[in-house]
Write an enzyme that holds these catalytic residues in place. Sequence first.
Site, PDB file in Angstrom:
ATOM      1  N   LYS A 189      -9.001  54.771  77.244  1.00  0.00           N
ATOM      2  CA  LYS A 189     -10.449  54.974  77.225  1.00  0.00           C
ATOM      3  C   LYS A 189     -10.964  55.300  75.834  1.00  0.00           C
ATOM      4  O   LYS A 189     -10.266  55.915  75.042  1.00  0.00           O
ATOM      5  CB  LYS A 189     -10.791  56.171  78.100  1.00  0.00           C
ATOM      6  N   GLU A 207       1.056  56.390  89.938  1.00  0.00           N
ATOM      7  CA  GLU A 207       0.871  57.825  89.674  1.00  0.00           C
ATOM      8  C   GLU A 207      -0.085  58.441  90.691  1.00  0.00           C
ATOM      9  O   GLU A 207      -0.782  57.727  91.421  1.00  0.00           O
ATOM     10  CB  GLU A 207       0.342  58.052  88.253  1.00  0.00           C
TER      11      GLU A 207
HETATM   12  N1  PSU Z   1      -7.064  58.238  81.936  1.00  0.00           N
HETATM   13  C1  PSU Z   1      -7.782  57.674  82.897  1.00  0.00           C
HETATM   14  N2  PSU Z   1      -7.654  58.102  84.189  1.00  0.00           N
HETATM   15  C2  PSU Z   1      -6.772  59.103  84.511  1.00  0.00           C
HETATM   16  C3  PSU Z   1      -5.985  59.676  83.467  1.00  0.00           C
HETATM   17  C4  PSU Z   1      -6.168  59.220  82.195  1.00  0.00           C
HETATM   18  O1  PSU Z   1      -8.558  56.792  82.634  1.00  0.00           O
HETATM   19  O2  PSU Z   1      -6.681  59.479  85.694  1.00  0.00           O
HETATM   20  C5  PSU Z   1      -4.968  60.728  83.797  1.00  0.00           C
HETATM   21  C6  PSU Z   1      -3.558  60.109  83.807  1.00  0.00           C
HETATM   22  O3  PSU Z   1      -2.796  60.747  84.808  1.00  0.00           O
HETATM   23  C7  PSU Z   1      -3.034  60.465  82.437  1.00  0.00           C
HETATM   24  C8  PSU Z   1      -3.637  61.828  82.240  1.00  0.00           C
HETATM   25  O4  PSU Z   1      -1.629  60.492  82.348  1.00  0.00           O
HETATM   26  O5  PSU Z   1      -4.956  61.719  82.764  1.00  0.00           O
HETATM   27  C9  PSU Z   1      -3.669  62.244  80.782  1.00  0.00           C
HETATM   28  O6  PSU Z   1      -4.087  63.568  80.712  1.00  0.00           O
HETATM   29  P1  PSU Z   1      -3.993  64.341  79.305  1.00  0.00           P
HETATM   30  O7  PSU Z   1      -4.996  63.676  78.430  1.00  0.00           O
HETATM   31  O8  PSU Z   1      -4.341  65.751  79.645  1.00  0.00           O
HETATM   32  O9  PSU Z   1      -2.584  64.179  78.838  1.00  0.00           O
END
Ligand code: PSU
Length: 304
Positions: free
Chosen positions: A159, A25
């Site tokens: 996390k 990604e």
């Molecule tokens: N968690 C991490 N590092 C990240 C992300 C999540 O530890 O970079 C990024 C990933 O691209 C994940 C996105 O798909 O954040 C999720 O965002 P949201 O919670 O807004 O859906």
Amino acid sequence: MHDYLAYSPEVAAARAAGQPIVALESTIISHGMPYPQNVQTAREVEDIIRAAGAVPATIAVLGGKIRIGLSSEELELLGRSSDALKLSRRDLPYAIASGKVGATTVAATMICAQLAGIQVFVTGGIGGVHRGAETSFDISADLQELARSSVAVVCAGAKSILDIGLTLEYLETQGVPVVTVGQDNFAAFYTPDSGFKGDFRLDTAAEQAAFLRAKWGLGLAGGVVVSNPVPADEAMPKAEIDGITARALEEAAAQGVTGKAVTPFLLARIKSLTEGRSLATNIALVKNNARVGAQLALALQNPR
Ligand code: PSU
Ligand code: MN
């Protein structure tokens, strides 16, 4: 549909030769880590995948196309860009139609990987059910996507900025299997153990590949979470990361951060509150996932 996809020369050659390909990604580059560590890590992760005998395909939207595989210069552009869009399922058509630079989240990368016929995707951590989701409704679209797109997502769990118990409940309801590697419990990103059990412990790439073949062979569409814990010697101390996570969450609430800004805000605050030590753990776990993902892509291609 394939008018919207553009393969890099390296990935196009891999497709022609039938080599195993691993998707990566780009939100982790644009929104997940600071420059220049983001670009350096992206390149090193790609090299780990190549060294293992697979071909990396970092995915982003550039110039109105979904790009499957980026050049070193394009990685640099994404890593330096302060205005790259963070793209989930909702946002992909806007980035393509507008021609803007967009980095793909887990959800969007899964969609693009499936369009490109790539079955294995390596990242750091997945999004999930945020703490307090019972009032905020903040549940990452990554979880819905795991229910829809047939891609294995190799990650270091989720996390503890998230409610990990509710995240696992949500995945269960959606029929998304959580496979664990090397331990029974689901991993918690900076630390190996979330305290919650995964569904199926499959330590070897051959076992993981057999599981995926059975799922998809049965016509059970959708993704699989492959939880690969951060190595113990590169993990953060649990008490420290818990305290810092609590503080970052309070700050986000106090500053009224909402929507797709929440996750990048928390990641950046945790990094600065740990004086960069969390970044070292983050880099180590992504590299560790790259090794597992490459082995899985090889095993999927060569059943034994
Ligand atoms: N968690 C991490 N590092 C990240 C992300 C999540 O530890 O970079 C990024 C990933 O691209 C994940 C996105 O798909 O954040 C999720 O965002 P949201 O919670 O807004 O859906
Ligand atoms: Mn969200």
